[in-house]
Write an enzyme that holds these catalytic residues in place. Structure first.
Site, PDB file in Angstrom:
ATOM      1  N   THR A  95       0.814  -1.167  -0.031  1.00  0.00           N
ATOM      2  CA  THR A  95       0.109   0.032   0.204  1.00  0.00           C
ATOM      3  C   THR A  95       0.937   1.266   0.009  1.00  0.00           C
ATOM      4  OG1 THR A  95      -1.999  -1.005   1.358  1.00  0.00           O
ATOM      5  CG2 THR A  95      -1.778   1.459   1.056  1.00  0.00           C
ATOM      6  N   TRP A 137       0.394  -9.816   3.503  1.00  0.00           N
ATOM      7  CA  TRP A 137       0.117  -9.102   2.151  1.00  0.00           C
ATOM      8  C   TRP A 137       0.536  -9.671   1.011  1.00  0.00           C
ATOM      9  CZ3 TRP A 137      -1.481  -7.325   6.676  1.00  0.00           C
ATOM     10  CH2 TRP A 137      -2.372  -6.390   6.818  1.00  0.00           C
ATOM     11  N   ASN A 183      -4.007 -11.271   2.714  1.00  0.00           N
ATOM     12  CA  ASN A 183      -4.900 -10.139   2.890  1.00  0.00           C
ATOM     13  C   ASN A 183      -5.686  -9.856   1.381  1.00  0.00           C
ATOM     14  OD1 ASN A 183      -5.689  -7.324   4.509  1.00  0.00           O
ATOM     15  ND2 ASN A 183      -4.938  -6.829   2.713  1.00  0.00           N
ATOM     16  N   GLU A 184      -6.935  -9.858   1.589  1.00  0.00           N
ATOM     17  CA  GLU A 184      -7.945  -9.380   0.587  1.00  0.00           C
ATOM     18  C   GLU A 184      -7.721 -10.125  -0.808  1.00  0.00           C
ATOM     19  OE1 GLU A 184      -7.635  -5.023   0.570  1.00  0.00           O
ATOM     20  OE2 GLU A 184      -8.674  -4.814   2.506  1.00  0.00           O
ATOM     21  N   GLU A 259     -10.630  -5.433   9.304  1.00  0.00           N
ATOM     22  CA  GLU A 259      -9.965  -4.208   8.852  1.00  0.00           C
ATOM     23  C   GLU A 259     -11.178  -3.367   8.593  1.00  0.00           C
ATOM     24  OE1 GLU A 259      -6.670  -4.483   6.145  1.00  0.00           O
ATOM     25  OE2 GLU A 259      -7.380  -2.517   5.261  1.00  0.00           O
ATOM     26  N   ARG A 381     -14.610   3.806   2.547  1.00  0.00           N
ATOM     27  CA  ARG A 381     -15.402   2.629   1.840  1.00  0.00           C
ATOM     28  C   ARG A 381     -16.069   1.968   3.178  1.00  0.00           C
ATOM     29  NH1 ARG A 381      -9.948   0.905   2.347  1.00  0.00           N
ATOM     30  NH2 ARG A 381      -9.310   1.757   0.393  1.00  0.00           N
TER      31      ARG A 381
END
Length: 667
Positions: A95, A137, A183-184, A259, A381
Site C-alpha cells: 500500500t 499481504w 490479505n484481501e 480491517e 469505503r
C-alpha cells in the site's frame, strides 16, 4: 459549550441542557442481564502494516517515540488498544511501501528485520494482555516457485508462516494469538486446513485462524465444509459497512471487522470511527473492529496519507499529533476489556445513532452512545447510504443486576465541523441514577460513555516540537556497526528491500553500506514495479543536488539515483521524475519515468560491475545535469514534469546492489 447546568446531578441530566432536544424524538431503553448476555466482546485494535505504515515511527528520538506508543497502547492513557495486527512482511509493495520478509530466500531466516517485532514488544510492555495478529499481504518469490500465487504448494506456505510464529516466540518471546491467510485475496480451503494441521503439529493449537480478511464469501464454503469450519476460529471481513450476511451467523463463529476505517484522521474520520465502532456490532454482530492503520507514520503524499488513528510522520523534527480518532477509541477501550459481554439490546436510537452496553459480569457496566450524522461520518469505503439523525431524548432504565446502580461516570465528546473547537474525551464527572433511570438529551455528532469504572484518564504529555520540513541538507554514510533496525533512517522502500549490509570483501571505505537484497520478484499483492526503489525526503522538493556511491554486483544489473519522484505506494510503477541510470555494460540513461521508457539522454559511461562509482544528479528549474565520479557526464537536459517530488535510489530489477555515502542538498 459543555452540556452542564448548575443543578442537582439527577436533574442536570434529566432536564434539557440542549434546548434543541425539546419536542424531538424520545426513546426508552432497558438495560438488563436478567435474561442472560449476548456475544462476547473481543476488543478494538489497529493494523501496523499493509504497506509500511509505521515505517517512520522507529526513527523518532525519545521521549517522543515513547509518548506516541503510550497514546496508542498504554491502558487509561489514550487509545488503549486491545489488539495489534501486523503485516508479515513479504518483500513486496502492500500500500505505502514494502516490509521485509523474515525469509528472503528459502535457506534464509532472520527474525530481526523490519520493525514489527519491535512494535509488538513495545505494545506488550504497555499492555501485557494485548492480542497479537499476523497477516501476510505478499510472499517472497520462492514461496510461489515461479508463479505469482502462494497456494500451489500449501505445505511450503504453511511452513513459511509457522516459521514466523515460532520465530516470534523464540527470538522475541512473543505469543501470537491469531494468524490470517492472505490479505484481501482469494482464500484456499486446502491451504487453511494445511495451516491448521501444521500449527497443531508444532504445538500451536491455541492460535486461531482468521479468514478470509476480505468479504464474507468464505462463509458459503464453511457452512458446507465442516473441516474448513473447524479450522477457522474467526470470520474476518474488511470494510463491511456495519453489515454481515445470514450465512455468516450460521457458522456459529465470532465475526470481526478485521480491517475497517481507512479514513483521514480529522473530525470526519473520527465520526466514521465512532459510528462503526458501535454499529459493527449493532447492525452486524461483529465483536471486534480493527482500524487500518495504527499510526500514520509514512510520507503523507503516499496513498491514503494520514489514515491512521494518529499522525507521526516527522521523526526529523519530533512533531506528532494526537488526532480525534484516538479519543473516540478511548470511549470504548478505556472502559471495556475483551471478555466482557454485550447486553441483549437492540442498539438503535429512536432519532438515529446507536448505543451498546457491555458488562464484565461482576457488576460493572459501560454504555457507549454515538449520534454521528451522515455528512460527518462517511468512511472512505464502502459508500454510506443517506440517513437522518435528529437531536433526541434518551432514557435508560437499569434492571437485573444493574438495578442497584446509584451513579455512572460520564465521558463526553462533541465533534465540531464549523470551528476547531471539538470537545474530545472530557470527563463530566459522576452522575446519579434516579429511580433506576437516567435521561440524556442527545445532540448531533456526540459520543457519550456512561460507566461504573472510575479509571478513565485523558493523558497529556508536553507539546511535541513544532512541525518542520525534511532537512534541506541530509547525509548518511550507513556506517552503523550494530543498527537498531535493518532500514536506514527515513528511507521508505517502495519496491524491493534496502537493508544495512556489512561488505566484508571491501577493505576500504565501503565496509558498511545499504544493500538492495531481494533477488526474485515476490508473490505480489498489487501490480508492483519491475524496478526496486526507495524514496526519501520532502515531496515538495524542486531543486536539489543528490550524490550517492553505487556498486552493481551483477553484469545483468543497473542502478539509479533520482529526484522529483512523484508517485509511491500502490502507484509506484507509474512514478515519474528524473532518473539517472548506469549499467554494467558501460552505458547510462536519463529517463523521465521509473519504467525507463521516457528516455531524455543516453550514452557511454564506462561503468562496470563490482566497482564503486559516484553518481551526482543536479536539478535546477527546467534543467538537469549528471556527474560520474566527480566529472560531468551529461548536462542541460530539459525537464518539464513533474515539478517536484522525493529523492530516490534503486535498481534495474530484483538484484543485489549496494549504495553508500548518500548526500542531498536542496535549495
Amino acid at each position: 459549550m459543555l452540556p452542564l447546568l448548575l443543578l442537582p446531578p439527577c436533574l442536570a441530566l434529566a432536564l434539557s441542557p440542549w434546548s434543541a432536544a425539546a419536542g424531538k424524538p424520545s426513546g426508552s431503553y432497558w438495560l438488563t442481564d436478567a435474561k442472560g448476555l449476548a456475544r462476547e466482546f473481543d476488543g478494538i485494535g489497529a493494523v501496523s502494516g499493509g504497506g509500511a505504515t509505521s515505517r517512520l515511527l522507529v526513527d523518532y528520538e525519545e521521549p517522543y517515540r515513547s509518548e506516541i506508543l503510550d497514546y496508542l497502547f498504554k491502558p487509561n492513557c489514550g487509545a488503549a488498544l486491545q489488539i495489534l495486527k501486523v503485516e508479515i512482511g513479504g518483500d513486496a509493495q502492500s500500500t505505502d511501501g514494502t516490509e521485509a520478509s523474515h525469509m528472503h530466500y528459502e535457506n534464509d531466516e532472520n527474525y530481526f528485520r523490519g520493525y514489527e517485532w519491535w512494535l509488538m514488544k513495545e505494545a506488550k510492555k504497555r499492555n501485557p494482555n494485548i492480542k497479537l495478529i499476523g497477516l501476510p499481504w505478499a510472499f517472497p518469490g520462492w514461496i510461489g516457485k515461479g508463479e505469482n500465487w502462494p497456494y500451489d504448494h500449501p505445505d511450503v506456505t504453511a511452513y513459511y508462516i509457522v516459521s514466523w510464529i515460532l520465530g516470534a516466540k523464540r527470538f522475541h518471546d512473543l505469543d501470537i494469538d491469531y494468524i490470517g491467510i492472505w490479505n484481501e485475496r482469494t482464500f484456499n480451503s486446502k491451504y487453511i486446513k494445511v495451516l491448521r494441521k501444521t500449527m497443531d503439529r508444532v504445538g500451536k493449537k491455541n492460535i486461531g485462524i482468521i479468514a478470509a480478511d476480505g468479504d464474507w464469501d468464505i462463509v458459503k464454503s464453511m457452512v458446507v465444509d465442516p473441516y474448513l469450519n473447524d479450522a477457522v476460529e474467526i470470520v474476518g471481513a474488511h470494510y463491511p459497512g456495519t453489515k454481515t450476511m445470514p450465512s455468516a451467523l450460521l457458522t456459529k463463529k465470532k465475526l470481526w471487522a478485521s480491517e475497517d476505517y481507512s479514513t483521514f484522521n480529522n473530525e470526519v474520520g473520527a465520526g466514521c470511527w465512532a459510528r462503526i465502532l458501535n454499529q459493527n456490532y449493532v447492525n452486524g454482530h461483529m465483536t471486534s473492529t480493527i482500524a487500518w492503520n495504527l499510526v500514520a507514520s509514512y510520507y503523507e503524499e503516499l496513498p491514503f496519507g494520514r489514515c491512521g488513528l494518529m499522525t507521526a510522520q516527522e521523526p526529523w523534527s519530533g512533531h506528532y499529533s494526537v488526532d480525534p480518532p484516538i479519543w473516540i477509541t478511548a470511549h470504548t477501550t478505556q472502559f471495556t476489556q475483551p471478555g466482557w459481554h454485550y447486553l441483549m439490546v437492540d442498539g438503535h436510537l429512536e432519532g438515529g445513532g446507536s448505543y451498546v452496553a457491555l458488562t464484565d459480569g461482576k457488576g460493572n457496566l459501560t454504555i457507549i452512545i454515538e449520534t454521528m450524522t451522515y455528512s460527518h461520518s462517511a468512511c472512505i469505503r464502502p459508500p454510506l447510504s443517506p440517513y437522518s439523525l435528529s437531536p433526541q431524548k434518551a432514557t435508560f432504565y437499569f434492571n437485573g443486576s444493574f438495578s442497584h446502580l446509584e451513579a455512572l461516570q460520564v465521558w463526553y465528546s462533541k465533534l465540531e465541523f464549523k470551528s476547531a473547537n471539538s470537545t474530545l474525551f472530557q470527563s463530566l464527572g459522576s452522575k446519579k441514577i434516579c429511580d433506576g433511570m437516567l435521561t440524556l438529551n442527545l445532540d448531533q455528532d456526540e459520543v457519550y460513555t456512561l460507566t461504573t469504572l472510575t479509571t478513565g484518564r485523558k493523558s497529556r504529555f508536553r507539546d511535541p516540537p513544532r512541525s518542520q520540513p525534511f532537512p534541506s541538507t541530509y547525509k548518511d554514510d550507513f556506517n552503523v556497526r550494530n543498527p537498531p533496525f535493518s532500514e536506514a533512517p527515513y528511507f521508505s522502500d517502495q519496491t524491493g528491500v534496502f537493508e544495512y549490509f556489512v561488505n566484508t570483501s571491501d577493505p576500504g571505505e565501503h565496509v558498511f553500506t545499504l544493500r538492495q537484497v531481494v533477488n526474485q520478484r515476490p508473490v505480489t499483492w498489487v501490480s508492483d514495479a519491475e524496478n526496486t526503489i526507495s524514496i526519501i525526503g520532502n515531496y515538495k522538493w524542486v531543486n536539489l543536488t543528490l550524490s550517492c556511491d553505487v556498486y552493481i554486483e551483477s553484469n545483468q544489473g543497473g542502478a539509479f539515483i533520482a529526484g522529483r519522484v512523484d508517485k509511491g505506494g500502490i502507484y509506484i510503477s507509474d512514478a515519474e521524475g528524473v532518473f539517472f541510470w548506469v549499467f554494467p555494460d558501460g552505458t547510462y540513461r536519463v529517463t523521465g519515468d521509473l519504467y525507463g521508457q521516457k528516455v531524455l539522454m543516453k550514452g557511454l559511461s564506462g561503468v562496470r560491475a563490482e566497482s564503486w562509482h559516484r553518481l551526482t544528479l543536479t536539478l535546477r528549474g527546467t534543467t538537469a545535469s549528471g556527474m560520474l565520479n566527480g566529472y560531468p557526464l551529461w548536462e542541460n537536459v530539459t525537464i518539464t514534469n513533474p515539478e517536484n517530488g522525493w529523492a530516490a535510489i534503486g535498481t534495474k530489477s530484483f538484484e543485489f546492489t549496494q549504495f553508500d555515502n548518500f548526500h542531498i542538498q536542496t535549495s
